[in-house]
Design a protein around this motif. Structure first.
Motif: not given
Length: 465
Positions: A151-154, A215-222, A224-231
């Protein structure tokens, strides 16, 4: 090549056994003391805060430890059976696939409404964990990580739905047998008493927690680089072998299984609150639940019993912790140092402004959590000390139950010794350090919210006392 063995925390029972030995040693060091006691207007024996005196030393020999442990098993037999039998029933329910299919059904329905998806399923785990510990749902982690990433989250959102929803349900202690009911038994309170305020606390904590996660989920969906898991997601992806279709649809049998579970829980709460059911009656209720499941699932009695025993076996560790830890209070009582410890703690807490004594007791329980992550072990160790302490400082025992629930529960989602936290993070392939980058702010929010709720409990004299 030589490999260094990774250092691990000792087994919880080993830690408790070490505390038992330490308690024996303390009976030779700490002066023996005793409060005078009297029966209050409610018929309960309480300490007289103005009548403490030192008495002759009565040290306990280390050779007596096994006898005290055996005595602990005798004293805690009802709660032990309650925990074992509930484990047996949930093994049968998990084998039915009813809860798994219900989850998959909901995901498909709300797949295009992300915030509803998060809210709905975190609420589901919140309610489930009012009666069952969070580590029960470790197998669900890969499924929810798959759903979240699709669904576009992390992956943090996937494990967070289970961990954070479960954290609120477990830590507010609404119905939990191995924590709240045990603590109430040790405090001499009726089973399930105070449930109204604990339910209110559940709602308050859930609102703050869900807002934070959404709020965290919507931020990451918008972004993805905001996620600590991005790399990590960029390097290896988040594919998993779990399939939502593998659990099948919600059949008539699965709905009946779910209805039996809900009916059992409602009956138990009603019986405890209106018919004075104790732990023995509640344990018997789980047996009736197992019989009903055997009928609705059309399983053979032998197969049902095999599953029941398998589930009960999985709860033996928790049961052993409860019974073993009971020896600590017995030894401190036999050595006549328990009242001395309470007297010292009362002196310290009396220096804290009255309005902050509740939050102070909450923080005290939080501080213990990294060492004893078992809720039942924590209760068995701390309640015999906190209960008379509350009597001394004028705090209701129900408020002490709340401080214990908050302190024991919420700490489990930041300490790396928690089996629920590390199990679900491992199953969801989320490193602990990445989880803490997401989690630390919410943990501070939990401390602040819990402190306010503790102050309110003090103001309203949360009862029954």
């Amino acid at each position: 090549m030589e490999t260094k063995k990774k250092k691990q925390m000792p087994n919880s029972i080993v830690i408790i056994f070490m505390v038992i030995i330490f308690s024996c040693i303390l009976t030779w060091i700490i002066p023996a003391g005793q409060y005078a006691r009297y029966v209050n207007d409610m018929g309960r024996e309480v300490v007289d805060p103005l009548n403490f005196s030192y008495i002759e030393q009565t040290p306990v020999s280390l050779l007596e430890i096994p006898s005290y442990i055996v005595s602990g098993f005798r004293k805690q037999i009802d709660i032990l059976l309650l925990i074992l039998f509930s484990g047996g029933v949930f093994q049968i329910i998990n084998g039915s696939g009813a809860l798994q299919s219900l989850v998959a059904k909901g995901v498909k329905k709300y797949s295009d409404k992300s915030w509803i998806f998060i809210t709905l399923f975190s609420l589901m785990f919140c309610l489930l964990c009012t009666v069952k510990s969070v580590n029960t749902w470790i197998p669900f982690a890969p499924i929810f990580v798959l759903m979240a990433t699709s669904m576009g989250f992390d992956p943090i959102v996937g494990v967070g739905i289970i961990l954070l929803g479960g954290a609120v349900g477990f830590s507010t202690g609404t119905l939990m047998g191995s924590t709240t009911l045990l603590a109430q038994q040790l405090a001499g309170l009726p089973a399930y008493s105070g449930i109204g305020y604990r339910a209110f606390c559940l709602v308050v904590f859930y609102i703050f927690t869900d807002i934070y996660l959404v709020r965290y989920a919507l931020k990451v969906k918008k972004d993805p680089t905001k996620s600590p898991m991005y790399d990590l997601m960029k390097e290896s992806g988040t594919e998993t072998q779990a399939s939502l279709d593998s659990f099948g649809p919600m059949t008539k049998t699965k709905w009946l299984v779910f209805a039996v579970l809900v009916g059992t829980l409602v009956t138990m709460v009603a019986g405890a609150m209106n018919l004075d059911w104790g732990f023995g009656e509640l344990a018997a209720g789980w047996i009736w639940c197992a019989i009903a499941l055997c009928v609705v699932m059309k399983k053979s009695p032998s197969e049902t019993v095999s599953e029941f025993i398998k589930g009960a076996r999985g709860m033996l560790f928790a049961g052993f912790i409860i019974c073993t830890a009971n020896a600590i209070a017995q030894i401190m009582t036999a050595g006549n140092i328990l009242d001395t410890v309470v007297h010292a703690l009362a002196f310290v807490l009396n220096m804290v402004p009255t309005i902050l004594q509740g939050p102070a007791m909450y923080i005290l329980n939080l501080a213990m959590n990294p060492f004893i992550t078992s809720g039942s072990g924590h209760a068995s160790m701390i309640m015999p000390i906190l209960t008379p302490l509350a009597d001394l400082i004028g705090m209701t025992r129900q408020t002490v139950i709340l401080a214990y629930n908050f302190g024991d529960g919420f700490g489990n989602y930041v300490v790396p010794t928690s089996s629920a936290l590390m199990g679900i993070l491992s199953a969801g392939n989320v490193p602990y350090d990445r989880w803490m980058k997401f989690m630390w702010k919410l943990f501070l929010i939990w401390i602040a919210v819990g402190s306010v709720l503790m102050i309110i409990a003090q103001i309203i004299k949360l009862g029954p006392a």
